[in-house]
Design a protein around this motif. Structure first.
Motif, PDB file in Angstrom:
ATOM      1  N   ALA A  49      32.664 -50.423  11.618  1.00 53.56           N
ATOM      2  CA  ALA A  49      34.026 -50.098  11.745  1.00 53.56           C
ATOM      3  C   ALA A  49      34.349 -49.320  10.144  1.00 53.56           C
ATOM      4  N   MET A  50      33.366 -49.713   9.550  1.00 52.60           N
ATOM      5  CA  MET A  50      33.447 -49.058   7.748  1.00 52.60           C
ATOM      6  C   MET A  50      32.896 -47.547   7.931  1.00 52.60           C
ATOM      7  N   ARG A  51      32.261 -47.007   9.197  1.00 48.80           N
ATOM      8  CA  ARG A  51      31.359 -45.891   8.981  1.00 48.80           C
ATOM      9  C   ARG A  51      32.008 -44.923   9.936  1.00 48.80           C
ATOM     10  N   GLY A  52      32.228 -43.759   9.810  1.00 47.23           N
ATOM     11  CA  GLY A  52      32.419 -42.954  10.629  1.00 47.23           C
ATOM     12  C   GLY A  52      31.099 -41.901  11.095  1.00 47.23           C
ATOM     13  N   GLY A  53      31.246 -40.819  11.656  1.00 49.11           N
ATOM     14  CA  GLY A  53      30.185 -40.107  11.961  1.00 49.11           C
ATOM     15  C   GLY A  53      29.065 -40.584  13.074  1.00 49.11           C
ATOM     16  N   THR A  54      27.935 -40.311  12.641  1.00 47.65           N
ATOM     17  CA  THR A  54      26.863 -40.747  13.742  1.00 47.65           C
ATOM     18  C   THR A  54      26.240 -42.199  13.531  1.00 47.65           C
ATOM     19  N   LEU A  55      26.351 -43.040  14.235  1.00 49.08           N
ATOM     20  CA  LEU A  55      25.553 -44.614  14.213  1.00 49.08           C
ATOM     21  C   LEU A  55      24.605 -44.461  15.208  1.00 49.08           C
ATOM     22  N   GLY A  56      23.367 -44.935  14.849  1.00 52.97           N
ATOM     23  CA  GLY A  56      22.043 -45.034  15.597  1.00 52.97           C
ATOM     24  C   GLY A  56      21.711 -46.390  15.690  1.00 52.97           C
ATOM     25  N   GLU A  57      20.863 -46.432  16.806  1.00 56.58           N
ATOM     26  CA  GLU A  57      20.068 -47.679  16.937  1.00 56.58           C
ATOM     27  C   GLU A  57      18.665 -47.494  17.462  1.00 56.58           C
ATOM     28  N   LEU A  58      17.614 -47.920  16.814  1.00 50.88           N
ATOM     29  CA  LEU A  58      16.328 -47.940  17.533  1.00 50.88           C
ATOM     30  C   LEU A  58      15.860 -49.058  18.368  1.00 50.88           C
ATOM     31  N   GLY A  59      15.689 -48.885  19.528  1.00 50.05           N
ATOM     32  CA  GLY A  59      15.423 -49.823  20.415  1.00 50.05           C
ATOM     33  C   GLY A  59      16.788 -50.571  20.938  1.00 50.05           C
ATOM     34  N   THR A  60      16.978 -49.961  22.212  1.00 51.52           N
ATOM     35  CA  THR A  60      18.263 -50.314  22.792  1.00 51.52           C
ATOM     36  C   THR A  60      17.922 -51.716  23.398  1.00 51.52           C
ATOM     37  N   GLY A  61      16.896 -51.905  23.981  1.00 52.57           N
ATOM     38  CA  GLY A  61      17.059 -53.420  24.735  1.00 52.57           C
ATOM     39  C   GLY A  61      17.960 -52.997  25.997  1.00 52.57           C
ATOM     40  N   CYS A  62      18.836 -54.251  26.037  1.00 57.96           N
ATOM     41  CA  CYS A  62      19.661 -54.340  27.247  1.00 57.96           C
ATOM     42  C   CYS A  62      21.122 -53.782  26.766  1.00 57.96           C
ATOM     43  N   GLY A  63      21.249 -53.185  25.526  1.00 56.52           N
ATOM     44  CA  GLY A  63      22.605 -52.508  24.886  1.00 56.52           C
ATOM     45  C   GLY A  63      23.235 -53.597  23.871  1.00 56.52           C
ATOM     46  N   VAL A  64      22.836 -54.842  23.585  1.00 56.90           N
ATOM     47  CA  VAL A  64      23.647 -55.664  22.863  1.00 56.90           C
ATOM     48  C   VAL A  64      23.986 -55.079  21.675  1.00 56.90           C
ATOM     49  N   GLY A  65      23.197 -54.702  20.857  1.00 59.84           N
ATOM     50  CA  GLY A  65      23.236 -54.263  19.556  1.00 59.84           C
ATOM     51  C   GLY A  65      24.401 -53.049  19.630  1.00 59.84           C
ATOM     52  N   ALA A  66      23.995 -51.986  20.537  1.00 54.40           N
ATOM     53  CA  ALA A  66      24.868 -50.678  20.827  1.00 54.40           C
ATOM     54  C   ALA A  66      26.374 -51.312  21.293  1.00 54.40           C
ATOM     55  N   ALA A  67      26.305 -52.352  21.984  1.00 55.57           N
ATOM     56  CA  ALA A  67      27.534 -52.910  22.297  1.00 55.57           C
ATOM     57  C   ALA A  67      28.454 -53.597  21.153  1.00 55.57           C
ATOM     58  N   TRP A  68      27.668 -54.125  20.076  1.00 59.83           N
ATOM     59  CA  TRP A  68      28.386 -54.626  19.028  1.00 59.83           C
ATOM     60  C   TRP A  68      28.909 -53.500  18.217  1.00 59.83           C
ATOM     61  N   LEU A  69      28.016 -52.424  18.164  1.00 52.07           N
ATOM     62  CA  LEU A  69      28.307 -51.209  17.341  1.00 52.07           C
ATOM     63  C   LEU A  69      29.557 -50.675  17.965  1.00 52.07           C
ATOM     64  N   PHE A 115      19.667 -36.165  15.879  1.00 54.00           N
ATOM     65  CA  PHE A 115      20.966 -36.817  15.624  1.00 54.00           C
ATOM     66  C   PHE A 115      21.194 -36.896  14.312  1.00 54.00           C
ATOM     67  N   ALA A 116      20.344 -36.927  13.555  1.00 54.32           N
ATOM     68  CA  ALA A 116      20.588 -37.064  11.889  1.00 54.32           C
ATOM     69  C   ALA A 116      21.605 -36.263  11.036  1.00 54.32           C
ATOM     70  N   PRO A 117      22.013 -36.378  10.100  1.00 53.49           N
ATOM     71  CA  PRO A 117      22.173 -37.725   9.427  1.00 53.49           C
ATOM     72  C   PRO A 117      22.852 -38.751   9.905  1.00 53.49           C
ATOM     73  N   PHE A 118      22.411 -39.965   9.755  1.00 59.11           N
ATOM     74  CA  PHE A 118      23.102 -41.224  10.289  1.00 59.11           C
ATOM     75  C   PHE A 118      24.076 -41.706   9.354  1.00 59.11           C
ATOM     76  N   SER A 119      25.156 -42.473   9.670  1.00 61.45           N
ATOM     77  CA  SER A 119      25.945 -43.123   8.621  1.00 61.45           C
ATOM     78  C   SER A 119      25.533 -44.569   8.632  1.00 61.45           C
ATOM     79  N   LEU A 120      24.896 -45.056   9.900  1.00 60.79           N
ATOM     80  CA  LEU A 120      24.681 -46.242  10.000  1.00 60.79           C
ATOM     81  C   LEU A 120      23.408 -46.372  11.051  1.00 60.79           C
ATOM     82  N   LEU A 121      22.395 -47.109  10.670  1.00 60.16           N
ATOM     83  CA  LEU A 121      21.196 -47.071  11.654  1.00 60.16           C
ATOM     84  C   LEU A 121      20.669 -48.561  11.706  1.00 60.16           C
ATOM     85  N   PHE A 122      20.874 -48.964  12.943  1.00 65.12           N
ATOM     86  CA  PHE A 122      20.077 -50.236  13.234  1.00 65.12           C
ATOM     87  C   PHE A 122      18.947 -50.064  13.674  1.00 65.12           C
ATOM     88  N   VAL A 123      17.828 -50.596  12.843  1.00 61.18           N
ATOM     89  CA  VAL A 123      16.498 -50.381  13.044  1.00 61.18           C
ATOM     90  C   VAL A 123      15.861 -51.572  13.746  1.00 61.18           C
TER      91      VAL A 123
END
Ligand SMILES: C[S@@+](CC[C@H](N)C(=O)[O-])C[C@H]1O[C@@H](n2cnc3c(N)ncnc32)[C@H](O)[C@@H]1O
Length: 197
Positions: A49-69, A115-123
């Motif tokens: 919510a604090m970051r605009g631009g491109t947010l990323g995640e490495l390792g989607t799994g079933c999408g839980v992290g991306a869903a929270w993002l 897709f870089a640069p990232f404003s937020l990246l969940f590794v």
């Protein structure tokens, strides 16, 4: 006498965003046990919510992290997430069928480099946390925040895990390209936040 450990470790409403619920249902149906826990998810949503631009995640799994993002991200944010297992990537894509901001890519995490640069990246791929600090540093926008979860809280320096120095966490917390902090999200879990200088 009231003991601190009798308190729940964090206060949070029990309701989950609908998209997170869908991703958790998918995780359960797939027997996928490595989904992001709620406390980390709420942190991801807040950071998103604090970051605009491109947010990323490495390792989607079933999408839980991306869903929270996605639950925290602004309407004009873009969220890209990569999953090595093409079957999982296909299933996770379905979770976001109604959200044009989210793109699930099947392939190695390096497919996100474009897709870089990232404003937020969940590794959330262990090998990357261990060995790719340099590559990740180059992918981040100035002020961009890297999130690494699944650490065990340690009150010592250097941080200790299972009786040994946690070299991975020490590396992230001391790298001169980042200002970083190890944040306890529950009594048994901590998350490293590393902001690119
Ligand atoms: C801890 S799980 C991710 C959980 C997910 N982020 C969530 O929030 O529920 C790690 C995932 O990374 C995937 N993975 C492993 N190596 C990878 C790689 N090199 N590139 C992309 N994904 C990878 C695994 O298949 C697994 O689904």
């Amino acid at each position: 006498m009231r003991r601190l450990c009798q308190n729940p470790p964090v206060s949070a409403p029990p309701e989950l965003p609908e998209v997170v619920r869908r991703a958790l249902d998918l995780s359960r149906s797939q027997g996928f046990v490595s989904a992001t826990r709620h406390e980390t998810g709420r942190l991801l949503a807040t950071l998103a919510a604090m970051r605009g631009g491109t947010l990323g995640e490495l390792g989607t799994g079933c999408g839980v992290g991306a869903a929270w993002l996605s639950s925290g991200a602004t309407a004009d944010a873009r969220i890209v997430t990569a999953e090595l297992d093409p079957g999982l990537a296909d299933l996770a894509r379905g979770v976001f069928a109604d959200d044009a901001r989210v793109e699930v890519l099947a392939g190695d995490w390096t497919t996100l480099e474009r897709f870089a640069p990232f404003s937020l990246l969940f590794v959330d791929v262990r090998e990357v946390k261990l060995g790719s600090v340099d590559v990740i540093a180059d992918l981040m926008a100035p002020g961009g925040v890297v999130v690494l979860d699944d650490f065990t809280p340690s009150s010592q320096w250097p941080p200790v895990y299972a009786g040994r120095v946690d070299a991975m966490r020490e590396r992230w917390l001391t790298d001169e390209r980042f200002t970083a902090v190890d944040v306890m999200v529950t009594s048994d879990a901590s998350v490293v936040l590393a902001a690119r200088r």
